[in-house]
Write a protein that holds these residues in place. Structure first.
Motif, PDB file in Angstrom:
ATOM      1  N   TYR A 167       0.833  -1.207   0.000  1.00 29.67           N
ATOM      2  CA  TYR A 167       0.000   0.000   0.000  1.00 29.67           C
ATOM      3  C   TYR A 167       0.864   1.251   0.000  1.00 29.67           C
ATOM      4  CZ  TYR A 167      -4.509  -2.285   0.564  1.00 29.67           C
ATOM      5  OH  TYR A 167      -5.648  -3.014   0.348  1.00 29.67           O
ATOM      6  N   ALA A 187       0.797   4.412  -2.570  1.00 31.30           N
ATOM      7  CA  ALA A 187       0.726   5.804  -2.115  1.00 31.30           C
ATOM      8  C   ALA A 187       1.869   6.631  -2.677  1.00 31.30           C
ATOM      9  CB  ALA A 187       0.738   5.848  -0.587  1.00 31.30           C
ATOM     10  N   HIS A 225       1.239   7.439  -6.313  1.00 28.50           N
ATOM     11  CA  HIS A 225       0.206   8.457  -6.467  1.00 28.50           C
ATOM     12  C   HIS A 225       0.783   9.837  -6.181  1.00 28.50           C
ATOM     13  CE1 HIS A 225      -3.728  10.437  -6.134  1.00 28.50           C
ATOM     14  NE2 HIS A 225      -4.261   9.359  -6.703  1.00 28.50           N
ATOM     15  N   SER A 269       1.216  14.040   2.100  1.00 27.53           N
ATOM     16  CA  SER A 269       0.896  13.341   3.343  1.00 27.53           C
ATOM     17  C   SER A 269      -0.169  14.094   4.131  1.00 27.53           C
ATOM     18  CB  SER A 269       2.157  13.190   4.197  1.00 27.53           C
ATOM     19  OG  SER A 269       3.063  12.283   3.616  1.00 27.53           O
ATOM     20  N   LEU A 329      -3.570  13.143   2.707  1.00 31.65           N
ATOM     21  CA  LEU A 329      -3.962  11.821   3.193  1.00 31.65           C
ATOM     22  C   LEU A 329      -4.409  11.888   4.652  1.00 31.65           C
ATOM     23  CD1 LEU A 329      -1.209   9.463   1.713  1.00 31.65           C
ATOM     24  CD2 LEU A 329      -3.582   9.688   0.960  1.00 31.65           C
ATOM     25  N   LEU A 362       3.454   6.154   4.344  1.00 30.59           N
ATOM     26  CA  LEU A 362       2.352   5.921   5.268  1.00 30.59           C
ATOM     27  C   LEU A 362       2.838   5.895   6.715  1.00 30.59           C
ATOM     28  CD1 LEU A 362       0.436   3.142   3.303  1.00 30.59           C
ATOM     29  CD2 LEU A 362      -0.035   5.605   3.343  1.00 30.59           C
ATOM     30  N   ASP A 378      -1.972   6.548   9.449  1.00 29.42           N
ATOM     31  CA  ASP A 378      -2.546   6.296   8.125  1.00 29.42           C
ATOM     32  C   ASP A 378      -3.070   4.868   8.013  1.00 29.42           C
ATOM     33  OD1 ASP A 378      -2.076   8.679   6.358  1.00 29.42           O
ATOM     34  OD2 ASP A 378       0.010   8.342   6.953  1.00 29.42           O
ATOM     35  N   ILE A 417      -4.628   5.950   1.888  1.00 32.59           N
ATOM     36  CA  ILE A 417      -4.488   5.959   0.435  1.00 32.59           C
ATOM     37  C   ILE A 417      -5.587   5.126  -0.219  1.00 32.59           C
ATOM     38  CG2 ILE A 417      -2.848   4.028   0.451  1.00 32.59           C
ATOM     39  CD1 ILE A 417      -3.005   6.995  -2.050  1.00 32.59           C
TER      40      ILE A 417
END
Length: 397
Positions: A154, A158, A161, A169, A172, A210, A214, A294
């Protein structure tokens, strides 16, 4: 054959426990089933279809049907697509009802990752057989040897992206902030404290980019829903939540030809919206799978709530907070704050959507005049292969 209007979600129950050292997984399944049936005004004797996924112990459906004493089952389904399984099951239940195979479908989820069950985030390792040939998943020898885990796959999505679209961040973090604003009103939420953007970005790094906040919580527990035919629904003294559309889709890595910036929602979402005859602009409330922040951002883009790459702007500044933003999401606190039993939070997305449509969410987060909702789940990993499932649900006047 369309399932639009041919099935209703008439019962929903979320187990209150988040830590179950004194219960078995089978017991949790049965307690969730009992709660959902009582919510609908039905009994175990009324159930003629049963649906479960890989979290069910033993032989899955066969074991649980016997354990719960279900005597009238004439249709069963154990489709496994991870956390999206239960949304797939609702769609499959509607198909079976429309085809005349059953009238009352019971769907259950339960797990004990805090007390000996499978924990999310474990490293992925290839299986092995005694002959030297792998008995694990076919991709194991090509991927798992590099130590992929839930967190870093994941995190990889993220980071991509962010690279492609400039997502930050801080953007998110707004997703976690929104979830925490909702969780403070949920007596059963695992994390009840409201957090700030600064709290999230200053929390411990787990898998760049992350942070700890998160990530979803890890809980025991479970949930269940009851899907019925229109005839059964009309005979029950409960608000009727009608299924308007359902879509499902897998996404794989296709031998390495993969774009990490989108999810299977790009296919499951349009299918559900098309069948329902509505658009994302019509939706009053969104239950969105939130294993990580994310996950939410990408699914909102892919479901059509904003353009690809604009998810960061869409979720910022409290836009997902009920009473403040234009798209309230996960008003129970979601997997980020409330409950994520056995790494399979799709069930809880259906349950909270039903609460909202019935007007039974907490008064502090209840969406006014909530008559149309989307519930969406992702099962697997955004960074590798996963299943996506989307439901469009309507409160029947």
């Amino acid at each position: 054959m369309s399932i639009k209007g041919k099935a209703y979600v008439m019962g929903a129950f979320e187990h209150p426990t988040r830590d179950a050292p004194d219960k078995t997984t089978a017991q949790l399944h049965a307690e969730c089933a009992k709660g959902a049936l009582e919510d609908a005004g039905l009994s175990f004797a009324d159930v003629d279809a049963y649906f479960c996924a890989g979290d069910a112990p033993g032989f899955g459906g066969l074991s649980m049907i016997d354990y719960m004493g279900l005597r009238n089952v004439r249709h069963m389904d154990s489709t496994e697509t991870g956390g999206s399984s239960y949304l797939v099951h609702v769609g499959h239940a509607a198909q079976a009802i429309a085809a005349g195979k059953c009238q009352v479908a019971l769907i259950t989820l339960a797990g004990r990752p805090r007390n000996g069950g499978n924990r999310p985030g474990a490293s992925l390792r290839p299986g092995g057989g005694g002959s030297g040939l792998s008995d694990g998943p076919p991709e194991a020898g090509f991927e798992h040897i590099y130590g992929g885990s839930t967190h870093n796959t994941y995190g990889m999505a993220a980071m991509r992206h962010m690279h492609e679209f400039g997502t930050t961040s801080e953007q998110l973090a707004w997703i976690k902030v929104a979830a925490s604003h909702h969780a403070q009103w949920n007596d059963h939420a695992y994390l009840k404290d409201v957090v700030t953007v600064e709290d999230v970005v200053n929390s411990r790094m787990i898998s760049d980019p992350l942070h700890l906040l998160d990530c979803c919580v890890v809980t025991d527990g479970g949930g269940a829903v009851i899907v019925t035919s229109p005839e059964v629904a009309r005979g029950l003294d409960r608000p009727r939540v009608r299924l308007l559309g359902a879509g499902e889709a897998p996404k794989g890595v296709l031998g390495g030809d993969i774009d990490l910036t989108y999810s299977g929602a790009v296919w499951s979402g349009p299918r559900a919206f098309d069948e329902a005859g509505v658009t994302p602009a019509d939706i009053k409330y969104a239950s969105i799978y939130d294993s990580f922040t994310i996950t939410v951002l990408m699914q909102l883009e892919d479901l059509g709530f904003c353009r690809k790459g604009e998810g960061g702007k869409f979720v910022a500044d409290g836009n997902l907070i009920s009473g403040i933003g234009k798209l309230p999401f996960n008003t129970d606190g979601g997997g980020l704050c409330n409950n994520h039993p056995t790494n399979r939070g799709g069930m809880t997305k259906i349950i909270e959507a039903v609460r909202q449509l019935r007007g039974e969410a907490h008064p502090k987060v209840q969406v006014p005049n909530c008559d149309l909702a989307v519930a969406h789940g992702t099962g697997g990993s955004l960074g590798i292969r996963h299943g996506a499932a989307t439901l469009i649900l309507e409160r029947e006047a």
